[in-house]
Design a protein around this motif. Structure first.
Motif, short mmCIF file in Angstrom:
data_model
loop_
_atom_site.label_atom_id
_atom_site.label_comp_id
_atom_site.label_asym_id
_atom_site.label_seq_id
_atom_site.Cartn_x
_atom_site.Cartn_y
_atom_site.Cartn_z
N GLN A 80 -28.41 61.16 -69.29
CA GLN A 80 -28.80 59.75 -69.37
C GLN A 80 -27.63 58.89 -69.85
O GLN A 80 -27.45 57.75 -69.41
N GLN A 81 -26.80 59.48 -70.72
CA GLN A 81 -25.64 58.75 -71.23
C GLN A 81 -24.66 58.43 -70.09
O GLN A 81 -24.11 57.33 -70.03
N THR A 82 -24.47 59.42 -69.19
CA THR A 82 -23.57 59.17 -68.04
C THR A 82 -24.16 58.10 -67.14
O THR A 82 -23.43 57.23 -66.65
N LEU A 83 -25.48 58.15 -66.93
CA LEU A 83 -26.13 57.13 -66.11
C LEU A 83 -25.90 55.74 -66.71
O LEU A 83 -25.59 54.78 -65.99
N ASP A 84 -26.04 55.63 -68.05
CA ASP A 84 -25.87 54.34 -68.70
C ASP A 84 -24.43 53.84 -68.58
O ASP A 84 -24.19 52.64 -68.40
N LYS A 85 -23.46 54.77 -68.64
CA LYS A 85 -22.05 54.38 -68.49
C LYS A 85 -21.78 53.85 -67.09
O LYS A 85 -21.07 52.86 -66.90
N VAL A 86 -22.34 54.54 -66.09
CA VAL A 86 -22.16 54.09 -64.71
C VAL A 86 -22.81 52.71 -64.52
O VAL A 86 -22.25 51.81 -63.89
N PHE A 214 -31.94 64.64 -68.12
CA PHE A 214 -30.91 64.94 -67.12
C PHE A 214 -31.42 64.69 -65.70
O PHE A 214 -32.62 64.83 -65.42
N TYR A 215 -30.47 64.33 -64.82
CA TYR A 215 -30.78 64.08 -63.41
C TYR A 215 -29.88 64.96 -62.54
O TYR A 215 -28.79 65.36 -62.95
N LEU A 231 -16.04 51.19 -56.35
CA LEU A 231 -16.97 51.81 -57.29
C LEU A 231 -16.69 53.30 -57.44
O LEU A 231 -16.74 53.86 -58.55
N LEU A 232 -16.40 53.95 -56.32
CA LEU A 232 -16.14 55.39 -56.34
C LEU A 232 -14.97 55.70 -57.27
O LEU A 232 -15.02 56.65 -58.06
N THR A 233 -13.92 54.89 -57.20
CA THR A 233 -12.73 55.09 -58.04
C THR A 233 -13.08 54.95 -59.52
O THR A 233 -12.56 55.69 -60.38
N GLU A 234 -13.98 54.02 -59.86
CA GLU A 234 -14.34 53.78 -61.26
C GLU A 234 -15.33 54.82 -61.78
O GLU A 234 -15.33 55.14 -62.97
N ILE A 235 -16.19 55.36 -60.90
CA ILE A 235 -17.23 56.30 -61.34
C ILE A 235 -16.68 57.70 -61.58
O ILE A 235 -17.08 58.39 -62.53
N LYS A 236 -15.74 58.15 -60.77
CA LYS A 236 -15.24 59.54 -60.84
C LYS A 236 -14.77 59.95 -62.24
O LYS A 236 -15.08 61.06 -62.70
#
Length: 847
Positions: A80-86, A214-215, A231-236
């Motif tokens: 969930q933390q990763t989702l929130d960061k994205v 988790f997802y 977006l892809l560059t920022e998310i990786k």
């Protein structure tokens, strides 16, 4: 000369009808296959692309992995933390996290709705507007609490469920009851494949399929002005090493390629049968043009006499064939489009929905259909055209039916013998190579069939001579004349019989192999099974939850329960599949014969090894083997028993408690259950009750196990029979065509027979018996070659199927013979009627 060719086509419309039908059927199958697969591929690709509408970037997680020491590395999914960061990134409009797994819904009788393998569960993931963009609700809303679920429209309709109803939902664990909160429409692939889709609240789905918080997947939508690549560059950089991010466009393109590959496999399979039909049609066309040019020998000789050269005569016949091929191709193309539409509609009978989309008729399909039809017809007509062009005009005028020269017959039989013997030799070479020799056998079969086709005229005389005394004794003069007529023109008889030979070779070979494999598998799956029931998930190969084991052990009347888990364990440094069982119950549920040691060793934590594997690895009772388990822990296992391997167990067997101690998430495909008093309806119901009447779990007795395997094999055979039926239809057309032209050629002879006392009934019998003799001649060769090739093919798979022994299904072979005879009777109806109705005086005067 071209005008002459057109005139001949118009003058012989009826005689060319069968040729047109043969080409039409083959072209229809080819074009229908191409149109259907193009349409299906386009529709599925569009559906796949639609599922990524609004998705700029998709993130997929592959779960925690284990290193060489067996230690887990990484998170079980996307936190969930990763989702929130994205979600906090600039340019992100919304993020929805998803988890998926198996979920089945039962109808009012508790029976699973939809295909087991395509029944899916997921979470409802509303974004900022409170709606999940993947689903459109026709009634109610998405689940908002832990006790609610939503269903796809088709599943709700099949179960007659309405919003507010209580429904029972099964995953691979215990059945739970939920309230239906809403009904939705979707383009989800599982639903379109005939399955179902259940939407849970996100927390419930995480508990069922992954871990809380988790997802397994994230769908990211971009704000206006932000590109997917940005977006892809920022998310990786935000992702763990087990996560992978791709743009929605890239994923849609990948899925489109996967769909194309899948459709290519289906298309290739169907086109093979279309090719068989066209190959059979070549013989019919060849026969037709051979007879047509023979009847027009004087006419063609006259053209030669007034100045036409050999090339012009040959081209006129080929032009005639091209016109016939063009007409047949156009009709076949139109018929193929209709066939594609019918195939698309028929998918609904299997509960599979084809996504909406236009019918795709590609220019390449039209070109292929026309080229194939014209080329096949011209190819089949080339040899008769060439042979006719080589006849000297004076010789042709003197005889309209020139017999083959001795030189040509000797050459033909020599070539045929060499090809047939070479084919047999190659087949035996393939047999000697065992599992590696299948391609070699296929090549040998091709040369063998070609050789037999070349030898058919020579073979027709002795084979038909065997039945001649019987025909004379039973049918008198009509039988004697029929036998004589069948061998009067051996080339014509051979070409006519060739169509049936091809079809019955394939049908017989598949039947023998299918039934042999079926019986071998039946023995392997049920002969050594002492258990009364096998418990599996409704979806083939899916994982049972380990909670079913204690539930079954508590079941009424249950006396023994053994799991059959599958685990990868490194033994002596090599990864091996190990079967996990309950040693205390193994002897009650399976018949296991030890050749050294005893089953009690399993209960003492020792390893049991198949005799074949023990010999291969040099193991014996008392040998020790270094082992590394799933979690990386190492140890030493002692061999306590050697057993005679059966299909039910792998080469290595251990107490499942040992395997379970090293892996909390074992793969448990089935459980074997023994009950007091043996299999009965009451005991089966007791086992079902012990499992909470779960619609997702299947309880099979021995009859069900046997029928399941037999059903799969019979379904495959029936599909093959249906596809090959087209080749047999063309064979029927060939017999009709041959007889019709034979009657036309023999009008004077038939008139003379009528004049000397042969009545109409016996004329009909003569034509019918001639057709039956030709058909049975083709059947004898086809069935004989089919059995031989089935024996050879069986040798290549015997090693992989325990208990494989060739079974010749004499009942089905008898049916094939009967059908061949029926083909002759039906094919002779029109020609026999035409022959019987000839006016004897008019016929006698016919040249």
């Amino acid at each position: 000369m071209f005008r002459t060719a057109l005139r001949n086509v118009l003058a012989h419309k009826a005689r060319l009808l069968m040729t047109v039908l043969a080409v039409t059927l083959g072209v229809a199958f080819v074009s229908g296959t191409l149109v259907f697969t193009d349409t299906l591929s386009n529709a599925m690709s569009n559906q796949s692309a639609k599922s990524y509408d609004g998705v700029a970037v998709s993130v997929t997680d592959h779960g925690a992995s284990r290193n060489e020491d067996g230690e887990k590395e990484g998170d079980p999914g996307i936190s969930q933390q990763t989702l929130d960061k994205v979600k906090a990134l600039k340019g992100v409009d919304s993020v929805s996290g998803r988890v998926t797994g198996f979920a089945g819904v039962g109808d009012e009788n508790g029976k699973l709705i939809g295909s087991g393998w395509a029944n899916a569960g997921s979470n409802y993931a509303p974004v900022k507007d409170g709606k999940d963009p993947r689903y459109d609700f026709t009634d109610g809303t998405g689940p908002a609490t832990a006790d609610q679920v939503a269903l796809d429209k088709d599943t709700a309709a099949k179960g007659t469920y309405k919003v507010g109803d209580k429904i029972r939902v099964a995953t691979n664990g215990p059945v739970k009851e939920f309230t239906l909160s809403g009904v939705f429409t979707t383009e989800d692939g599982a639903v379109n494949a005939g399955g179902s889709l259940v939407l849970f609240d996100a927390k419930v789905a995480q508990e069922l399929y992954l871990q809380p918080g988790f997802y397994s997947e994230l769908s990211v939508a971009a704000t206006a002005g932000t590109t997917a690549d940005q977006l892809l560059t920022e998310i990786k950089p935000l992702l763990g090493k087990n996560s992978e991010a791709k743009t929605g466009a890239a994923l849609a393109a990948e899925q489109a390629k996967q769909i194309e590959r899948a459709m290519s496999g289906m298309s290739t399979g169907l086109l093979i049968f279309a090719g068989v039909s066209l190959f059979v049609g070549i013989f019919l066309i060849y026969n037709t043009f051979t007879m047509l040019v023979a009847q027009r020998t004087k006419e063609l000789a006259l053209l030669r006499a007034i100045g036409a050269n050999r090339g012009q005569v040959k081209r006129s016949v080929l032009a005639e064939a091209a016109v016939v091929g063009l007409i047949a191709s156009v009709i076949g193309l139109v018929s193929g489009i209709g066939l594609a539409v019918a195939m698309r509609s028929a998918m609904g009978l299997f509960d599979a929905k084809i996504p909406a989309g236009d019918l795709i008729i590609a220019p390449a399909t039209i070109l292929i259909a026309l080229v194939i039809g014209i080329l096949v017809t011209m190819l089949a007509a080339w040899l008769p055209a060439r042979r006719t062009a080589r006849i000297a005009p004076v010789a042709a005028m003197g005889s309209a039916h020139l017999p083959a020269t001795m030189k040509s017959l000797v050459l033909r039989n020599s070539i045929g013998s060499v090809l047939a013997l070479a084919g047999i030799g190659v087949v035996f070479l393939g047999v000697s190579q065992k599992s590696e020799g299948r391609t070699v056998i296929a090549g040998g079969a091709f040369f063998l069939l070609i050789g037999i086709f070349v030898l058919l005229p020579m073979l027709s005389r002795p084979v038909i001579a065997l039945v001649r005394p019987l025909l004379e004794k039973v049918f008198g003069v009509a039988g004697k004349l029929a036998a004589q007529n069948a061998v009067r023109n051996p080339r014509r008889t051979a070409v006519t019989a060739a169509s049936l030979t091809i079809g019955l070779t394939l049908v017989t070979a598949m039947s023998v192999i299918g039934i042999t494999v079926g019986q071998a598998v039946d023995k392997a799956t049920t002969q050594n099974v002492k258990a009364d029931y096998k418990v599996t998930m409704a979806g083939e190969g899916m994982n049972l939850d380990k909670s079913v084991l204690p539930a079954l052990e508590k079941g009424k009347g249950v006396t023994a329960v053994s799991p059959k888990t599958l685990e990868i364990v490194k033994l002596a440094g090599t990864s091996q599949v190990v079967s996990g069982v309950n040693p205390a119950a193994l002897a009650d549920v399976l018949e296991v014969r030890t050749t050294a040691g005893n089953l009690a060793a399993l209960g003492q934590g020792q390893l049991m090894v198949s005799a074949k594997e023990a010999e291969k690895k040099g193991l014996k009772v008392g040998s020790t083997v270094d082992a590394q388990f799933y979690d990386g822990q190492k140890g030493t296992l002692q061999v306590g028993a050697i057993f005679d391997a059966k299909d039910q167990l792998d080469d290595y067997v251990l107490d499942n408690k040992i395997l379970a101690a090293h892996n909390e998430e074992q793969y448990l495909p089935e459980v074997l259950v023994k009950t007091a008093g043996g299999a009965s309806e009451a005991n089966q119901l007791a086992v079902i009750d012990a499992l909470g009447k779960s619609p997702a779990i299947k309880v099979s007795d021995k009859a069900d196990m046997r029928n399941e395997m037999a059903g799969m094999i019979n379904t495959s055979l029936n599909i093959m029979y249906g596809l090959l039926g087209m080749a047999l239809i063309i064979a029927v057309l060939g017999v009709i065509n041959t007889l019709a032209m034979s009657v036309y050629e023999r009008q004077q002879e038939i008139g003379m027979l009528r004049a000397v006392g042969l009545d109409r009934g016996r004329v009909k019998n003569m034509i019918r018996l001639e057709a039956v003799v030709i058909s049975l001649f083709g059947a004898v060769l086809g069935i004989g070659v089919g059995v031989f090739l089935a024996w050879a093919g069986g040798k290549t798979i015997a090693a992989s199927i325990p208990g494989y022994e060739l079974v010749i299904p004499f009942d089905r072979i008898g049916i094939f013979f009967a059908l061949a005879g029926l083909v002759g009777v039906l094919a002779a109806m029109w020609p026999a009627r035409s022959a019987a109705r000839l006016n004897m005086l008019t016929a006698i005067k016919t040249e």
